[in-house]
Motif scaffolding. Structure first.
Motif, PDB file in Angstrom:
ATOM      1  N   ASN A  73      40.957  39.528  38.106  1.00 53.55           N
ATOM      2  CA  ASN A  73      41.820  39.833  39.245  1.00 53.55           C
ATOM      3  C   ASN A  73      41.105  39.520  40.554  1.00 53.55           C
ATOM      4  O   ASN A  73      40.115  40.160  40.905  1.00 53.55           O
ATOM      5  CB  ASN A  73      42.233  41.306  39.198  1.00 53.55           C
ATOM      6  N   GLU A 131      42.604  39.524  43.639  1.00 54.01           N
ATOM      7  CA  GLU A 131      43.115  40.336  44.732  1.00 54.01           C
ATOM      8  C   GLU A 131      42.442  41.703  44.769  1.00 54.01           C
ATOM      9  O   GLU A 131      42.274  42.295  45.838  1.00 54.01           O
ATOM     10  CB  GLU A 131      44.627  40.499  44.598  1.00 54.01           C
ATOM     11  N   SER A 132      42.080  42.209  43.601  1.00 57.29           N
ATOM     12  CA  SER A 132      41.380  43.494  43.508  1.00 57.29           C
ATOM     13  C   SER A 132      40.187  43.320  42.576  1.00 57.29           C
ATOM     14  O   SER A 132      40.239  43.698  41.406  1.00 57.29           O
ATOM     15  CB  SER A 132      42.330  44.584  42.979  1.00 57.29           C
TER      16      SER A 132
END
Length: 245
Positions: free
Chosen positions: A42, A44-45
């Motif tokens: 991931n 984005e995070s």
């Protein structure tokens, strides 16, 4: 895939490709692994353990699957992993996914986790390393198996605020101590890496940083408290005074 194929797959130590080739998308094994893969990739995070993320990307990690924790099999798999771990890469870990009840409270998972480590030490065919103390409240204590000191992390379905310790399935990660020694090298490198991880953790979790996190061997830092963190900042003590007899 028939029942025998699944049984054979569950006895294997897998790399990423082997997992996807061995288990169908609808299986609990793939659901557990696919969530883990999503977490590790991931952008984005980003997951706070940068070494684990790199290890997954480079296919250094290895994976095993237990519907329930089969101790003789786990001993066999962990022993095999330890023996071959240095061939897998500098960021290697062994990740155990299980399909035990996903509705337990954190305290029950905590009990299962420590009972598992205790049984592993009791069934270890090799002696406990002489340089590692057996008292779990000693800063130099570390879980060991097959002669190898190992940092252990537990993730559970009940960790909903400390999201860095969440998993859809009860999960234990075994990371050999030599991985940290090779990557971190000097105390200064260790402090820089720890600071970077802490910075990401602050954004990743909705609960404050655990005061139990720290660098191995430093005064006041216990490995036995870091393996299983509570969802809040309540210290989860190891239930065993000694582990390694």
């Amino acid at each position: 895939m028939d029942t025998m194929d699944v049984i054979n797959a569950d006895h294997a130590v897998h790399d990423k490709r082997s997992v996807t080739e061995s288990y169908q998308k609808v299986s609990w094994q793939r659901k557990a692994f696919d969530y883990f893969e999503e977490t590790m990739t991931n952008k984005e995070s980003p997951f706070p353990c940068v070494f684990g993320v790199h290890g997954f990307k480079e296919d250094h990690l290895r994976f095993i699957f237990h519907s329930y924790i089969d101790m003789p099999l786990l001993c066999q798999q962990l022993r095999k992993y330890v023996k071959n771990s240095r061939r897998f890469g500098n960021n290697t870990s062994l990740v155990l996914f299980t399909n035990i009840d996903q509705r337990f409270e954190i305290d029950e998972y905590h009990r299962i986790f420590w009972d598992t480590l205790k049984e592993l030490t009791e069934n270890d065919s090799q002696p406990w390393p002489a340089e590692i103390p057996k008292a779990t409240d000693d800063p130099k204590w570390e879980f060991c198996f097959a002669g190898e000191p190992i940092f252990v992390v537990c993730n559970t379905p009940s960790h909903v605020m400390r999201y860095s310790r969440y998993s859809t399935h009860f999960m234990i990660t075994f990371q050999p101590r030599w991985v940290f020694d090779n990557i971190l090298g000097s105390p200064e490198q260790a402090r820089k890496a720890f600071s970077k991880v802490r910075h990401i953790l602050k954004k990743y979790d909705t609960t404050p940083l655990s005061p139990d996190l720290g660098i191995y061997g430093e005064p006041g830092v216990l490995e036995s408290r870091q393996y299983f963190l509570d969802d809040t900042n309540k210290t989860k003590e190891c239930p065993f005074k000694n582990l390694g007899d």
